[in-house]
Design an enzyme around this catalytic site. Structure first.
Site, short mmCIF file in Angstrom:
data_model
loop_
_atom_site.label_atom_id
_atom_site.label_comp_id
_atom_site.label_asym_id
_atom_site.label_seq_id
_atom_site.Cartn_x
_atom_site.Cartn_y
_atom_site.Cartn_z
N HIS A 114 -0.74 -2.76 -4.46
CA HIS A 114 0.56 -2.70 -3.69
C HIS A 114 0.71 -3.58 -2.54
O HIS A 114 0.21 -3.75 -1.64
CB HIS A 114 0.80 -1.22 -3.04
CG HIS A 114 2.14 -0.82 -2.79
ND1 HIS A 114 3.24 -0.35 -3.38
CD2 HIS A 114 2.94 -0.86 -1.53
CE1 HIS A 114 4.30 -0.19 -2.86
NE2 HIS A 114 4.19 -0.65 -1.62
N ASP A 116 4.12 -5.56 -0.43
CA ASP A 116 5.70 -5.39 -0.25
C ASP A 116 6.24 -6.77 0.16
O ASP A 116 7.51 -6.76 0.89
CB ASP A 116 6.17 -4.55 0.85
CG ASP A 116 5.96 -3.16 0.49
OD1 ASP A 116 7.09 -2.87 -0.37
OD2 ASP A 116 5.30 -2.26 0.70
N HIS A 292 2.80 8.64 -1.82
CA HIS A 292 3.91 9.18 -1.07
C HIS A 292 4.24 10.60 -1.71
O HIS A 292 5.58 10.96 -1.19
CB HIS A 292 5.20 8.22 -1.25
CG HIS A 292 4.86 7.02 -0.55
ND1 HIS A 292 5.47 7.02 1.04
CD2 HIS A 292 4.44 5.64 -0.87
CE1 HIS A 292 5.19 5.94 1.17
NE2 HIS A 292 4.86 5.12 0.44
N HIS A 313 -1.46 3.00 -3.17
CA HIS A 313 -1.88 2.70 -1.63
C HIS A 313 -2.09 3.92 -0.81
O HIS A 313 -1.20 4.38 -0.18
CB HIS A 313 -0.75 1.67 -0.82
CG HIS A 313 0.66 2.11 -1.22
ND1 HIS A 313 1.52 2.39 -2.36
CD2 HIS A 313 1.61 2.19 -0.16
CE1 HIS A 313 2.77 2.65 -2.27
NE2 HIS A 313 2.90 2.73 -0.65
#
Length: 488
Positions: A114, A116, A292, A313
């Site tokens: 992961h 961003d 999440h 992650h």
């Protein structure tokens, strides 16, 4: 055992041979006139560079007082070797661990779960890659650029196509498409560095070509807008994992804030439509990502999926009691299903404090390996998606230092290669094997009553809208109908 009995084997140890080579360049020369004192044998050596560490160790091992713990008191003009030898041991062995890490990563580069950077490109440049400031070879102010990726031996990256929760029920699909587009344009603009791929074979090809295999991970189930058709369209555009939620519930899955009490459970894991999403991801060959999500969603997806899943992650809850991390009983399910936890570097998930360090990240890797097995461990740094990173892991170039720490902790080379790449490749290949595009795709839409209607049209539901209402809405409709008949 006498020291003289172990002296020979010690001098044959690889670390000591490396130390001998290292000290030839690091050992200082003594002040003029000093002599090198070794217990029981005062050498006439006047230049330490002429005496290797191995020779010094051998002389020390011959000292009959060495095992008694007595310390030789330095005489005038005499130097005791201990003050400089053992710091050099630490320096040289540290160098050896990092050298071994680099050697391993040259043939097995890291697959990061992961990153961003695409979100940073949106925030800083509105995805205008032609802007000179957005040049990825010289980009400043980010954890990631091309030189840092090369220094960190990053061989494959799941780039996050992320759109925030406030786009849900609004323009989440549009925003997601734009982030997939910027990932693809990265590959087009820097073909010498990035190779956009969509399968495990593509990752291996990028490794062989010395490029960064670039894959799309869509972060947040709200990006599919509760539509199996959108899910399939994103797959055809290159999406290879979908995080079932971000930090908000979708109409069909609960997020991690449910476990903190900040959000209310709506689906109690996965709704009926959420189960359809998981099944369709299996059919397509999209990796299910459980970062999440709530614990109930973790459990439901792990039990339902026919293929291994990933936490792209997340870290270990027992090491840091943060609800974004994975609890032990879920780690057991990870082990049973051959799934993967790619450890997050965000300080709050590493140490549960604002400050953290590289060693604490290694603690999470150690713990997951202990509970779920070495095959369950990976790296998901969350670079450019977090505000705080551990000392020693400030950007993507630092991966060799983390690998060196694992080697220092006696991870085998096979275990390290697994964490670097082979565990993710195994999961990806298993997902590909489960996929079946000959199977009929899922078609049942989510009930209209489960969607917010303020920004929506109702095309497709109008033919038989009563069939798609929630029970409460159905009852209200019946009451209205009965009241109308009574008034007639």
């Amino acid at each position: 055992m006498l020291h003289s009995d172990i002296k020979g084997p010690l001098l044959q140890m690889p670390w000591l041979r490396s130390l001998t080579m290292c000290t030839s360049s690091l050992t200082p020369s003594p002040t003029k006139g000093h002599r090198l004192l070794t217990p029981g044998n005062v050498s006439s050596v006047t230049n330490l560079q002429e005496s290797s560490a191995a020779e010094v160790l051998e002389l020390n091992m011959n000292d009959p007082t060495h095992s008694s713990g007595r310390q030789q008191v330095p005489r005038d003009g005499v130097m005791w070797t201990g003050w400089w030898l053992w710091p050099l041991v630490a320096i040289c062995t540290a160098d050896q661990f990092r050298d071994n890490a680099v050697r391993l990563m040259q043939s097995t580069p890291v697959i990061d779960g992961h990153n961003d950077l695409p979100w940073q490109l949106l925030n800083k440049f509105n995805n205008q890659l032609q802007d000179p400031r957005a040049n990825l070879t010289s980009l400043n102010g980010t954890h990631t650029n091309i030189p840092k990726l090369k220094a960190g031996f990053v061989g494959a990256q799941f780039w996050s196509a992320y759109t925030p929760c406030d786009t849900q029920n609004k323009d989440s699909v549009k925003r997601t498409l734009e982030q997939i587009d910027v990932i693809q344009r990265m590959c087009q603009l820097y073909p010498e560095t990035f190779l956009c791929v969509t399968d495990s074979a593509g990752i291996r090809q990028a490794f062989q070509e010395g490029k960064v295999a670039s894959l799309v991970g869509v972060e947040g189930g709200h990006s599919i807008d509760s539509s199996l058709g959108v899910l399939r369209a994103l797959y055809h555009l290159g999406m290879r994992y979908l995080t079932l939620t971000h930090s908000c519930n979708t109409p069909w899955a609960d997020n991690w804030l449910v476990d903190t009490g900040e959000d209310e459970a709506q689906s109690r894991g996965l709704s009926s439509f959420g189960q359809s999403v998981v099944k369709e991801m299996n059919r397509l060959g999209v990796i299910i990502d459980l970062a999440h999500v709530s614990v109930a969603t973790m459990e439901a997806a792990l039990q339902l999926s026919k293929a291994p899943v990933v936490f792209s992650h997340s870290s270990a809850y027992s090491v840091c009691h943060h609800r974004r991390n994975v609890p032990d009983h879920v780690l057991q399910l990870v082990k049973q299903t051959g799934s993967l936890v790619m450890v997050n570097f965000y300080n709050d998930y590493v140490s549960c404090k604002a400050e953290a360090n590289l060693s604490q990240v290694a603690d999470h890797l150690d713990y997951i390996k202990k509970v779920a097995g070495a095959g369950a461990v990976g790296f998901g740094g969350d670079y450019d998606g977090v505000s705080r990173l551990p000392s020693g892991l400030e950007d993507v170039s630092k991966y060799p230092d983390l690998v060196a720490e694992l080697l220092r902790r006696h991870w085998t080379e096979a275990e390290v290669r697994g964490a670097l790449a082979e565990n993710l490749l195994r999961v990806f290949e298993a997902v590909e094997q489960v996929s079946d595009h000959k199977q009929a795709p899922g078609e049942e839409p989510i009930p209209l009553g489960q969607l917010e209607a303020s920004c929506r049209t109702k095309y497709g539901y109008s033919a038989a809208p009563i069939l798609h209402l929630q029970p409460g809405a159905l009852l209200a409709s019946l009451v209205t109908l009965l009241l109308s008949l009574y008034l007639l």
